[in-house]
Design an enzyme around this catalytic site. Structure first.
Site, PDB file in Angstrom:
ATOM      1  CE  LYS A   1       4.718  -2.168   6.458  1.00 40.01           C
ATOM      2  NZ  LYS A   1       3.400  -2.703   6.837  1.00 40.01           N
TER       3      LYS A   1
ATOM      4  CB  ALA B   1      27.654  41.585   4.525  1.00 41.06           C
TER       5      ALA B   1
ATOM      6  CG  ASN C   1      32.739  41.217  12.362  1.00 37.15           C
ATOM      7  OD1 ASN C   1      31.754  41.241  13.093  1.00 37.15           O
ATOM      8  ND2 ASN C   1      32.709  41.692  11.118  1.00 37.15           N
TER       9      ASN C   1
ATOM     10  NE  ARG D   1      38.923  47.289  -1.611  1.00 40.27           N
ATOM     11  CZ  ARG D   1      38.821  48.207  -0.666  1.00 40.27           C
ATOM     12  NH1 ARG D   1      39.380  49.409  -0.870  1.00 40.27           N
ATOM     13  NH2 ARG D   1      38.203  47.965   0.466  1.00 40.27           N
TER      14      ARG D   1
ATOM     15  NE  ARG E   1      -3.342   0.117   2.875  1.00 42.79           N
ATOM     16  CZ  ARG E   1      -3.791   0.332   4.104  1.00 42.79           C
ATOM     17  NH1 ARG E   1      -3.752  -0.659   5.008  1.00 42.79           N
ATOM     18  NH2 ARG E   1      -4.270   1.508   4.452  1.00 42.79           N
TER      19      ARG E   1
END
Length: 450
Positions: A22, A362, A359, A422, A15
């Site tokens: 099962k 973001a 720290n 950068r 079923r």
């Protein structure tokens, strides 16, 4: 009393409409079989025997993943529950303790209930677990005379009078092992289903002058799973019970019905769980932590005072020390984050070590995968990682070091140093206005052409 668990797990579960056995369908991220094994494991059994059939190799793997010492025997033909239990006989030759028969698709029998059965066996030869059914339906009925269980009548073989009885059989049976197999030898299949019913041992025992009784439990403990809807109901029942237990132990669930728990979730007192949090397998949250809304945790550890989320994801191997803060839309995988460190926004930290009070700004990403291998990133204590830093592993940022925002760090940074990587900013006066004029004119030409 020495105990052997015999867990019946041979059914295909037609079923369920599934290729998966099962008992391997999951409730709270764990196979039904694991739930049943966990209930019995608290009795410290000398043997755990799983009787498998359909998908035996998969069942064996799941059983031994939970308990490496579990023994798996195969019931080649499914000829009934007595026949299934008989497959465990060779494994228990010489065992003089209690055999406890459980079912892999009946996952919620409490350990306390099994202990009651164990205690009752000191005064009786056979003990059956029964329950008062709200809807007896097709359950077998327990025929009691006072405290004596005279026999169990299967629904298909029961008279109308017997079907009116609401004390029903769960299937769970306790009996001394040698006696159990002796009684099973006398079971035949002369019944409507032409099966060897384990329940027949009660009538056989009574005919031999042996004593039998029933221990009862709430019906919810005997919930069996035979279909997908049963599986959903079982999962809902587990969640209700698990949430209630956490709150009883001093955990605040702000919206309990929205929190999803795994079978093995551990949360310490005075922790707060906000709405819509999902706990996958292998999560421990210590006391006084806060898991904020819409977070997903799996295979991780959050120490005291930790704050996770909202919308955070902790994956396997995430280890958070005390007072660590993991903020919104942060994912952590296979990383150790030391006391007081912060990763507050929009970051991915994978295969990394972060020192105390560091720290992480973001948008920081530990670039841990080169397409073939995973590599480690180390961020030292008190380091400051500027927003949108790409840390190309393997790389080591020393204690107290700093990276400039937008940097791509490909080499180690010594302690207390500032690392910048950068491209120089170039400004062309009036160029934006000219570019917009060119693009606007181009768009107009394209629209005229269409």
């Amino acid at each position: 009393m020495k105990t052997a668990l015999i867990i019946l797990a041979a059914g295909k579960g037609t079923r369920m409409q599934s290729d998966l056995p099962k008992v391997l369908h999951k409730v709270a991220f764990a196979p039904l079989l694991e739930h049943a094994m966990a209930s019995g494991a608290a009795l410290s059994p000398q043997h755990t025997i799983v009787v498998a059939g359909h998908g035996a190799d998969q069942v064996r793997a799941a059983a031994q993943d939970f308990d490496a010492d579990a023994e798996v025997v195969v019931q080649e033909e499914q000829l009934g529950t007595a026949h299934a239990v008989a497959q465990a006989r060779a494994t228990l030759v010489g065992f003089d303790g209690m055999a406890l028969v459980l079912y892999g698709d009946t996952p919620f029998v409490r350990t306390e209930t099994l202990e009651k059965m164990q205690a009752a066996l000191s005064a009786h030869d056979v003990v059956v677990l029964g329950f008062e059914a709200a809807d007896p339906a097709r359950y077998g009925r327990l025929m009691m005379q006072g405290e004596t269980l005279e026999k169990i009548v299967e629904f298909k073989d029961a008279s109308e009078e017997e079907r009116a009885i609401t004390l029903c059989n769960s299937g769970v049976i306790a009996c001394r092992a040698a006696l159990l197999f002796e009684l099973i030898e006398a079971v035949d299949n002369q019944n409507a289903g032409q099966e060897y019913y384990l329940t027949d041992i009660i009538g056989i025992a009574r005919a031999r002058g042996l004593s039998a009784t029933a221990v009862t439990c709430p019906e919810e403990e005997t919930l069996g799973v035979n279909s997908r809807s049963d599986l959903a109901a079982a999962d809902a029942a587990f969640q209700i019970r698990a949430r209630a237990a956490l709150m009883e132990d001093g955990v605040t669930l702000m919206a309990p019905e929205t929190v999803y728990l795994a079978r093995d979730t551990v949360i310490g007192r005075d922790s707060t769980i906000e709405p819509n949090v999902v706990f996958g397998p292998g999560v421990t949250v210590e006391s006084g932590a806060t898991i904020r809304a819409f977070s997903h945790l799996e295979g991780c550890h959050v120490a005291r005072g930790g704050i996770v989320g909202p919308y955070a994801r902790l994956r396997p191997g995430a280890e958070l020390a005390e007072d660590v803060k993991i903020g919104n839309f942060v994912e952590v995988k296979n990383a150790q984050i030391a006391e007081g460190a912060k990763v507050n926004h929009l970051s991915y930290i994978g295969d990394a070590t972060i020192g105390a009070k560091a720290n992480v700004g973001a948008g920081t990403i530990t670039c841990n995968y080169d397409g073939v291998m995973k590599h480690h990133t180390h961020i030292g204590a008190r380091a400051f990682i500027g927003s949108n830093t790409m840390l190309v592993a393997p790389v080591h940022v020393g204690d107290g070091a700093m990276t400039g925002s937008g940097s791509v760090i490909t080499s180690d940074v010594e302690a207390d140093a500032l690392a910048l990587s950068r491209a120089p900013q170039v400004e062309k006066p009036g160029m934006a206005k000219k570019l917009f004029e060119i693009l606007t004119a181009k768009k107009a030409r394209m629209q005229r052409g269409s």
